[in-house]
Design an enzyme around this catalytic site. Sequence first.
Site, PDB file in Angstrom:
ATOM      1  N   LYS A 174       0.718  -1.204   0.023  1.00 17.47           N
ATOM      2  CA  LYS A 174      -0.163  -0.065  -0.075  1.00 17.47           C
ATOM      3  C   LYS A 174       0.775   1.281   0.049  1.00 17.47           C
ATOM      4  O   LYS A 174       1.533   1.378   0.840  1.00 17.47           O
ATOM      5  CB  LYS A 174      -0.918   0.101   1.292  1.00 17.47           C
ATOM      6  N   ALA A 176       2.128   5.136  -0.260  1.00 20.64           N
ATOM      7  CA  ALA A 176       1.561   6.619   0.414  1.00 20.64           C
ATOM      8  C   ALA A 176       0.555   7.092  -0.571  1.00 20.64           C
ATOM      9  O   ALA A 176       0.749   6.939  -2.037  1.00 20.64           O
ATOM     10  CB  ALA A 176       2.724   7.634   0.596  1.00 20.64           C
ATOM     11  N   SER A 229       5.668   7.735  10.142  1.00 18.74           N
ATOM     12  CA  SER A 229       6.005   8.112  11.742  1.00 18.74           C
ATOM     13  C   SER A 229       5.912   7.235  12.739  1.00 18.74           C
ATOM     14  O   SER A 229       5.159   6.214  12.704  1.00 18.74           O
ATOM     15  CB  SER A 229       4.884   9.228  11.731  1.00 18.74           C
ATOM     16  N   GLU A 250       9.881   1.038  10.251  1.00 18.72           N
ATOM     17  CA  GLU A 250      10.960   2.134  10.255  1.00 18.72           C
ATOM     18  C   GLU A 250      10.403   3.427  10.604  1.00 18.72           C
ATOM     19  O   GLU A 250       9.907   3.852   9.783  1.00 18.72           O
ATOM     20  CB  GLU A 250      11.560   1.982   8.936  1.00 18.72           C
ATOM     21  N   CYS A 284      13.929   9.994   7.005  1.00 16.75           N
ATOM     22  CA  CYS A 284      14.010   9.960   8.571  1.00 16.75           C
ATOM     23  C   CYS A 284      15.419   9.738   9.200  1.00 16.75           C
ATOM     24  O   CYS A 284      15.439   9.827  10.273  1.00 16.75           O
ATOM     25  CB  CYS A 284      13.478   8.206   8.581  1.00 16.75           C
ATOM     26  N   GLU A 381      10.759  16.025  15.118  1.00 14.74           N
ATOM     27  CA  GLU A 381      11.212  15.494  13.853  1.00 14.74           C
ATOM     28  C   GLU A 381      11.069  16.600  12.660  1.00 14.74           C
ATOM     29  O   GLU A 381       9.875  16.639  12.581  1.00 14.74           O
ATOM     30  CB  GLU A 381      10.837  14.227  13.282  1.00 14.74           C
TER      31      GLU A 381
END
Length: 478
Positions: A174, A176, A229, A250, A284, A381
Amino acid sequence: MSPSYPTSAFIGGRWIPGEITFPVINPATGDIVGRVADLTPDDVRDAIDSAAAALPAWSARTAYDRAAILHRWGALILADQEPLARLMTAEQGKPLAEARGEVAFGVSFLDWFAEEAKRAYGDVIPPTMASKRYLTLRQAAGVAAAITPWNFPIAMLARKAGAALAAGCTLVVKPAEETPLCALALAKLAEAAGVPPGVFNVVTTSDPQGAGLALCESPTVRVLSFTGSTEVGKLLYRQCAGTVKRLALELGGNAPVLVFDDADLDQAVEGVIAAKFRNAGQTCVCANRIFVQAGIHESFTRRLAERTAALAVGVGDKDGVAVGPLINAEAIAKVERLVSDAVASGARALTGGSRHARGGLFYAPTVLTGVTQAMEIFQAEIFGPVAALIQFETEAEAIRMANAVAVGLAGYVFTRDIGRMFRVVEALDCGIVAVNDGLPSVAAAPFGGMKESGLGREGGHQGLEEYLDTKYVCIGAA
Ligand code: SIN
């Protein structure tokens, strides 16, 4: 957009246009790049069934057989490097040079795992009784699901698909909702490479929660791999508890960079530019908090601000552009809020500090000094082109501040003192530490975090483990 890439979803080897579609927006221009199939949770369940139907035959093939198909897939992707890069820049916004690099980076995972699966050895264990023999076998874990991010729409998909398919799993992806077109382009090339129907499925949807829940709740899906996230990762973790699924997560980072007085300044400045401004700060592993020792603080800061101010901001397909737009309105609003809060609390913008004059989703590359632990920008972040600098005096103080957050994905150290290098590398709560370097990601090495940055590793020989079960076999009466 290249007319030769599909906009339909891909399930069981069939292209599914969907009853409705949703638009994919170019973040640099606001133009619609394409419209893709908007699937429902029922469609996701169909994809899981297709993956389950394809599993026995795919997992029964030899690793050599699967490797040949993965290499073919990689070669086709590489042959389309330019149109894929242009498609990525259109739907994601990153500069074309970075997009080209990402296509090659994605292929490196297919090639790496194709070879690595040939070495998925079991064990012959010395028996404790003369009449018995013990073995372990490594087997595909089953149907896997991948929820892939918008920041690296090809490489992160390939990092998961390469490992899953090489191990003998079948996969439902799936992507984004911001970047589904790259995933569909990869599905087309997978089909052309001879990946059998049902082995690789792509479900596009504007309802990530519904699709995510269908994947998490399915007892058929045995592995879920997610990049995104920490907040969403925690939700998926909870949703997978009912089926005790294996999770590879991750999640977010808040990378510390420690620049010591003894660092090579040119190397440190260039390393921070690479680690901070790649993909407009939307990775990230991006440098998030840059700790600079007092003795070089002034010279480092000045040079970093000069380099940052010279970065060309613009639409990614224009020559020389180094920093593209942020992905959406929410992303730029967050960056704007973090910077205003920091400045209101005493930080100073040496360059940038606001939206870019181009308007839209462009944020000016920024260097902030005087950031403190009390500011939200220290804990959050940033995911934008903002370098937040914190001055420190001692090694112990820098390590304490670097570890004073809930996450621990990447960390960076710039020093020429080998003793200090080992002390700091060992002390940082990070799954990845780069020394005198700003770009540590590579297919051959394990990528993943400590603390709330996630579970498991991608890449390296460890990345294959996420998709393999170990079966112990005890044989009597030898
Ligand atoms: C990420 O941001 O999720 C991955 C970045 C990388 O592999 O360097």
